[in-house]
Design a protein around this motif. Structure first.
Motif, PDB file in Angstrom:
ATOM      1  N   LEU A  94       0.970  -1.333  -0.034  1.00 15.35           N
ATOM      2  CA  LEU A  94       0.127  -0.251   0.011  1.00 15.35           C
ATOM      3  C   LEU A  94       0.908   1.210   0.098  1.00 15.35           C
ATOM      4  CD1 LEU A  94      -2.405  -1.258   2.692  1.00 15.35           C
ATOM      5  CD2 LEU A  94      -2.983  -0.841   0.193  1.00 15.35           C
ATOM      6  N   GLN A  95       0.381   2.473  -0.246  1.00 15.82           N
ATOM      7  CA  GLN A  95       0.889   3.582  -0.348  1.00 15.82           C
ATOM      8  C   GLN A  95       2.039   4.034   0.650  1.00 15.82           C
ATOM      9  OE1 GLN A  95      -1.800   6.482  -0.399  1.00 15.82           O
ATOM     10  NE2 GLN A  95      -2.394   6.495  -2.534  1.00 15.82           N
ATOM     11  N   ALA A  96       3.412   3.669   0.488  1.00 18.44           N
ATOM     12  CA  ALA A  96       4.430   3.903   1.509  1.00 18.44           C
ATOM     13  C   ALA A  96       4.056   3.151   2.987  1.00 18.44           C
ATOM     14  CB  ALA A  96       4.473   5.480   1.697  1.00 18.44           C
ATOM     15  N   GLY A  97       3.257   2.010   2.700  1.00 20.44           N
ATOM     16  CA  GLY A  97       3.179   1.422   4.033  1.00 20.44           C
ATOM     17  C   GLY A  97       2.165   2.019   4.985  1.00 20.44           C
ATOM     18  N   SER A  98       1.468   2.960   4.305  1.00 24.60           N
ATOM     19  CA  SER A  98       0.448   3.969   5.338  1.00 24.60           C
ATOM     20  C   SER A  98      -0.858   3.139   5.623  1.00 24.60           C
ATOM     21  CB  SER A  98       0.497   5.182   4.688  1.00 24.60           C
ATOM     22  OG  SER A  98      -0.411   4.918   3.773  1.00 24.60           O
ATOM     23  N   ALA A  99      -0.789   1.937   6.004  1.00 21.58           N
ATOM     24  CA  ALA A  99      -1.869   1.234   6.074  1.00 21.58           C
ATOM     25  C   ALA A  99      -2.627   1.286   7.377  1.00 21.58           C
ATOM     26  CB  ALA A  99      -1.555  -0.329   5.920  1.00 21.58           C
ATOM     27  N   SER A 100      -3.989   1.148   7.365  1.00 22.02           N
ATOM     28  CA  SER A 100      -4.817   1.058   8.723  1.00 22.02           C
ATOM     29  C   SER A 100      -5.005  -0.458   9.072  1.00 22.02           C
ATOM     30  CB  SER A 100      -6.290   1.948   8.750  1.00 22.02           C
ATOM     31  OG  SER A 100      -7.063   1.468   7.599  1.00 22.02           O
ATOM     32  N   ILE A 101      -4.456  -0.960  10.085  1.00 26.61           N
ATOM     33  CA  ILE A 101      -4.485  -2.328  10.357  1.00 26.61           C
ATOM     34  C   ILE A 101      -5.241  -2.822  11.604  1.00 26.61           C
ATOM     35  CG2 ILE A 101      -2.981  -4.236  10.273  1.00 26.61           C
ATOM     36  CD1 ILE A 101      -1.060  -2.875   8.962  1.00 26.61           C
ATOM     37  N   ALA A 163     -16.442   1.673  16.102  1.00 26.85           N
ATOM     38  CA  ALA A 163     -16.325   3.250  16.330  1.00 26.85           C
ATOM     39  C   ALA A 163     -14.889   4.031  16.286  1.00 26.85           C
ATOM     40  CB  ALA A 163     -16.697   3.351  18.024  1.00 26.85           C
ATOM     41  N   SER A 164     -14.016   3.158  15.818  1.00 26.91           N
ATOM     42  CA  SER A 164     -12.763   3.659  15.558  1.00 26.91           C
ATOM     43  C   SER A 164     -12.473   4.449  14.523  1.00 26.91           C
ATOM     44  CB  SER A 164     -11.704   2.359  15.648  1.00 26.91           C
ATOM     45  OG  SER A 164     -10.520   3.022  15.057  1.00 26.91           O
ATOM     46  N   SER A 165     -11.616   5.596  14.600  1.00 28.61           N
ATOM     47  CA  SER A 165     -11.278   6.720  13.597  1.00 28.61           C
ATOM     48  C   SER A 165     -10.742   5.946  12.419  1.00 28.61           C
ATOM     49  CB  SER A 165     -10.997   7.933  13.963  1.00 28.61           C
ATOM     50  OG  SER A 165      -9.931   7.406  14.814  1.00 28.61           O
ATOM     51  N   ALA A 166      -9.934   4.781  12.818  1.00 27.88           N
ATOM     52  CA  ALA A 166      -9.171   4.330  11.706  1.00 27.88           C
ATOM     53  C   ALA A 166      -9.866   3.128  10.842  1.00 27.88           C
ATOM     54  CB  ALA A 166      -7.973   3.470  12.563  1.00 27.88           C
ATOM     55  N   ALA A 167     -11.249   3.060  11.150  1.00 26.31           N
ATOM     56  CA  ALA A 167     -12.001   2.137  10.290  1.00 26.31           C
ATOM     57  C   ALA A 167     -12.464   3.105   8.897  1.00 26.31           C
ATOM     58  CB  ALA A 167     -13.350   1.628  10.930  1.00 26.31           C
ATOM     59  N   PRO A 168     -12.842   2.488   7.886  1.00 27.97           N
ATOM     60  CA  PRO A 168     -12.621   1.039   7.514  1.00 27.97           C
ATOM     61  C   PRO A 168     -11.187   0.869   7.399  1.00 27.97           C
ATOM     62  CG  PRO A 168     -13.375   2.309   5.520  1.00 27.97           C
ATOM     63  CD  PRO A 168     -13.397   3.284   6.720  1.00 27.97           C
ATOM     64  N   PHE A 169     -10.702  -0.505   7.676  1.00 34.02           N
ATOM     65  CA  PHE A 169      -9.258  -0.980   7.766  1.00 34.02           C
ATOM     66  C   PHE A 169      -8.920  -1.239   6.221  1.00 34.02           C
ATOM     67  CE2 PHE A 169     -10.794  -0.954  12.117  1.00 34.02           C
ATOM     68  CZ  PHE A 169      -9.704  -0.316  12.684  1.00 34.02           C
TER      69      PHE A 169
END
Ligand SMILES: C[S@@+](CC[C@H](N)C(=O)[O-])C[C@H]1O[C@@H](n2cnc3c(N)ncnc32)[C@H](O)[C@@H]1O
Length: 269
Positions: A94-101, A163-169
């Motif tokens: 993914l872009q420069a490893g900037s994934a949400s996991i 409820a996480s702001s990192a979603a969707p993952f």
């Protein structure tokens, strides 16, 4: 066998004396005190009674990192390193490893921490039903200086992720409990009697958590996102039968060192 016993004795002695392996070799001519000898035999007795050495010494290595373990968390297993490798390679694509996991059922936090250390651009959320496991996981993340990049949430499977702001993952990584409760004797006594039941058993056939994850994870995963999941050693066929082809595409199955299908990479359509 003798090698194993020697290794365990050496591990327990290093733990007792607070020495590393090099010190143990270099100072092997020194005589320990009678108190130290009694303490050593007490540790040996615990081990001989079946307590895993990792719980006695309080740590286990995983993915080249040392993790604190307590009886509230599963001892990280080498086969789970395959799952971490899969997630790291997906994240790096993914872009420069900037994934949400997300790491669902984080236990000691070994998966989330190993990923955070190896994918510096990733943002992670780790969940567990057990509050005490989350405390251990948080300690481990801090120990490896990634505590500020992992959010820890208590709750049932993917529920707290909604409820996480990192979603969707981009990626969900999970090693859920998958041992069939109908047959606990499949497990060695040492595991059955010492590791937490909540980390081991996945309902009658072991697949309860997998079924629920396949149904609920799509709600918190991006389209085209991946779920990387560890399964039990006889579960590959039952698992593939559970996949709804309208939702999931099976991308890859990775075998462990015993050539047992162990890690599945699924892609949400
Ligand atoms: C097999 S252990 C995996 C621990 C760690 N991720 C590892 O790979 O070593 C499963 C973990 O899932 C947690 N767990 C069990 N049921 C859960 C549920 N319904 N929701 C969230 N976590 C759960 C357990 O507390 C345990 O920490």
């Amino acid at each position: 066998m003798i090698d194993d016993q020697r290794r365990t004795a050496s591990l327990l002695m290093r733990h007792l004396l607070g020495w590393d392996q090099a010190q143990l070799i270099m100072r092997s001519g020194e005589i320990i005190t009678s108190d130290q000898r009694d303490d050593f035999f007490a540790l040996v007795e615990r081990r001989a009674a079946g307590e895993p050495s990792q719980y006695i010494v309080g740590h286990q290595e995983f993915f080249g990192l040392e993790f604190t373990v307590t009886p509230e968390v599963l001892i990280p297993r080498p086969e789970t390193e395959f799952l971490v490798e899969q997630v790291i390679s997906l994240a790096n694509a993914l872009q420069a490893g900037s994934a949400s996991i997300a790491d669902v059922g984080t236990g000691s936090g070994c998966i989330a921490t190993a990923i955070a250390v190896n994918v510096p651009g990733a943002r992670l959320v780790a969940t567990d039903i057990s509050a005490t496991a989350l405390e251990v996981a948080s300690t481990n993340a801090q120990k490896h200086r990634v505590g500020d990049r992992i959010e820890f949430l208590q709750g049932d499977l993917v529920e707290p992720l909604k409820a996480s702001s990192a979603a969707p993952f981009d990626i969900i990584a999970t090693n859920p409990p998958y041992v069939p409760s109908s047959n606990p004797n499949l497990l060695p006594r040492e595991v059955r009697e010492h590791e937490p039941a909540v980390a081991l058993f996945g309902g009658e056939d072991g697949l309860d958590n997998l079924r629920r994850l396949l149904n609920t994870a799509p709600a918190v995963l991006k389209s085209g996102g991946h779920m990387v999941i560890e399964i039990g050693y006889t579960q590959i066929e039952a698992t593939t039968r559970l996949l709804d082809p309208a939702v999931w595409e099976l991308i890859e199955v990775v075998n462990d060192l015993q050539v047992i299908p162990r890690t599945l990479t699924l892609r949400k359509k």
